[in-house]
Motif scaffolding. Structure first.
Motif, short mmCIF file in Angstrom:
data_model
loop_
_atom_site.label_atom_id
_atom_site.label_comp_id
_atom_site.label_asym_id
_atom_site.label_seq_id
_atom_site.Cartn_x
_atom_site.Cartn_y
_atom_site.Cartn_z
N VAL A 265 2.62 6.36 -8.72
CA VAL A 265 3.94 5.85 -9.08
C VAL A 265 4.70 5.36 -7.86
O VAL A 265 5.32 4.29 -7.87
N LEU A 266 4.62 6.11 -6.76
CA LEU A 266 5.33 5.71 -5.55
C LEU A 266 4.74 4.44 -4.92
O LEU A 266 5.47 3.53 -4.54
N LEU A 267 3.42 4.38 -4.85
CA LEU A 267 2.79 3.20 -4.25
C LEU A 267 3.04 1.95 -5.10
O LEU A 267 3.38 0.89 -4.57
N SER A 268 2.89 2.09 -6.41
CA SER A 268 3.10 0.93 -7.28
C SER A 268 4.57 0.51 -7.25
O SER A 268 4.87 -0.69 -7.30
N ALA A 269 5.49 1.48 -7.15
CA ALA A 269 6.91 1.14 -7.05
C ALA A 269 7.19 0.38 -5.75
O ALA A 269 7.96 -0.59 -5.73
N GLY A 270 6.55 0.82 -4.66
CA GLY A 270 6.75 0.14 -3.39
C GLY A 270 6.30 -1.31 -3.44
O GLY A 270 7.04 -2.22 -3.03
N TRP A 271 5.11 -1.55 -3.98
CA TRP A 271 4.62 -2.93 -4.09
C TRP A 271 5.47 -3.75 -5.05
O TRP A 271 5.65 -4.96 -4.85
N THR A 272 6.04 -3.09 -6.05
CA THR A 272 6.87 -3.82 -7.02
C THR A 272 8.19 -4.26 -6.38
O THR A 272 8.64 -5.39 -6.59
N PHE A 273 8.83 -3.37 -5.63
CA PHE A 273 10.05 -3.75 -4.91
C PHE A 273 9.78 -4.94 -4.00
O PHE A 273 10.58 -5.89 -3.94
N LEU A 274 8.66 -4.90 -3.28
CA LEU A 274 8.34 -5.99 -2.35
C LEU A 274 8.01 -7.28 -3.10
O LEU A 274 8.37 -8.37 -2.66
N ALA A 275 7.35 -7.16 -4.25
CA ALA A 275 7.03 -8.35 -5.05
C ALA A 275 8.31 -9.00 -5.57
O ALA A 275 8.45 -10.23 -5.55
N LEU A 276 9.25 -8.18 -6.03
CA LEU A 276 10.53 -8.72 -6.49
C LEU A 276 11.28 -9.38 -5.33
O LEU A 276 11.88 -10.45 -5.50
N ALA A 277 11.25 -8.74 -4.17
CA ALA A 277 11.92 -9.31 -2.99
C ALA A 277 11.34 -10.68 -2.65
O ALA A 277 12.09 -11.63 -2.35
N LEU A 278 10.02 -10.80 -2.71
CA LEU A 278 9.37 -12.09 -2.42
C LEU A 278 9.78 -13.14 -3.44
O LEU A 278 10.13 -14.27 -3.07
N CYS A 279 9.77 -12.77 -4.74
CA CYS A 279 10.18 -13.72 -5.79
C CYS A 279 11.63 -14.13 -5.61
O CYS A 279 11.98 -15.31 -5.74
N TYR A 280 12.48 -13.16 -5.31
CA TYR A 280 13.91 -13.44 -5.14
C TYR A 280 14.13 -14.38 -3.96
O TYR A 280 14.93 -15.33 -4.04
#
Length: 365
Positions: A265-280
């Motif tokens: 959960v923590l690792l996938s959350a980390g990659w998700t935050f970064l993916a959203l940051a890249l899209c944004y």
């Protein structure tokens, strides 16, 4: 009013991110990844296995991130949707009723997908819609709490799950991280009468609620009247912290998506935050909008295309396309015929989304 103008008040990067996730899912329904796995090229097969197949038990593949991506995206959209409804004049009671109805329908659709085909009704709740019904409702009910509270609530969900797996006392289900011998397997049997294929756990809805809760936090940050730089900084720092915690937790908890362990959960959350940051950064900061059209058309009708493809829409398109590709190409390359079929089916599913987009038809619950 043009489609682009109607999207001016939307967080376009969110539509793009959602659309990218859904595009990958409909590519799976088009059997495109399955065909690429059968190319005969060992290197391509290994790459496709990592990208588009779940880890068999321990480990983290790219495809393991797709569901966390989607659950997080739903969380981001909750405060945006709430603000839009308030702007339209909807009462608190009306918004609350809609949230409960939506959660119920998500559960109904998620459960219903398992009842299509079997000779009797079954009760299974491990797919994304069934899980989302719980994570969405919890996140909505905590929407007005502070970001700190929502972050903490996510950790509480993870810790409760971790505790149950480690200390569950029932003999035969007391091996925390052994497939089929853990609390998740017991819970499946308890609510459904059997263990799920692949050892997926219905109880995952609790620990993965962290994804949706933290998505709500990200949504609130993106709504604030602050600079692009400040918003990006928060998303990136959150992603880095989650990854650091996730990798630290791997020293005592294996990364297992099928039961949503703490480290996963923590690792996938980390990659998700970064993916959203890249899209944004790409979409809302750099304004690369026109180039995202292919994905945005899918992102504004995610539930429709998911249900359509799940209920056989992709298979129907494939039955129409395959006779032609086999007749024209199959005689000299059956694999290439299957690849062309998959690409055409993917285009057909996308074209349906594009038609709805251009007609301004957005199917929601």
């Amino acid at each position: 009013m043009s489609t682009e103008n109607k999207l001016n008040n939307r967080l376009v990067s969110l539509d793009f991110f959602r659309g990218l996730v859904m595009f990958l899912l409909i590519a799976e329904f088009a059997h495109l990844f399955e065909v690429l796995m059968e190319s005969g090229n060992e290197q391509l097969t290994a790459i496709m296995d990592f990208l588009f197949h779940h880890a068999k038990w321990e480990g983290l593949h790219f495809w393991d991130l797709v569901q966390p991506f989607f659950m997080f995206i739903v969380g981001v959209s909750i405060p945006l949707s709430y603000a839009n409804r308030k702007k339209k004049g909807d009462s608190e009671q009306k918004i609350r009723n809609h949230a409960f109805r939506r959660a119920f329908l998500l559960l109904l659709f998620g459960w219903g997908l398992y009842c299509i085909g079997p000779e009797k009704i079954i009760f299974q709740f491990d797919n994304v819609l069934a899980q989302l019904s719980f994570t969405y409702l919890i996140s909505f009910l905590l929407l007005k709490k502070s970001s700190t509270f929502n972050i903490a609530a996510g950790f509480v969900c993870i810790l409760i799950s971790d505790f149950l797996y480690r200390f569950f006392p029932v003999v035969g289900f007391d091996q925390a991280f052994v497939a089929g011998e853990n609390f998740g397997a017991w819970f499946n049997i308890f609510i459904s009468g059997y263990e799920y294929g692949g050892h997926w756990a219905a109880f995952n809805a609790l620990p993965t609620a962290a994804h949706t809760l933290w998505g709500v936090v990200a949504g609130k940050w993106l709504m604030e009247n602050s600079s692009y730089a400040d918003k990006l900084k928060r998303l990136i720092i959150s992603g880095v912290i989650a990854l650091a915690l996730g990798y630290l937790s791997t020293f005592f908890t294996p990364v297992i998506k099928r039961i949503s362990t703490t480290s996963f959960v923590l690792l996938s959350a980390g990659w998700t935050f970064l993916a959203l940051a890249l899209c944004y950064w790409l979409i809302d900061v750099k304004q690369i909008i026109k180039k995202t059209y292919v994905f945005r058309t899918v992102g504004v009708n995610p539930l429709f295309i998911y249900l359509f493809a799940s209920l056989g829409g992709g298979g129907l398109f494939l039955k129409i396309v395959r006779p032609f590709s086999n007749s024209i190409i199959g005689s000299f390359s059956p694999w290439l015929a299957d690849l062309v079929s998959g690409i055409v089916v993917l285009y057909g599913l996308w074209f349906l989304c594009d038609w709805l987009y251009k007609k301004q038809i957005f199917i929601k619950i």
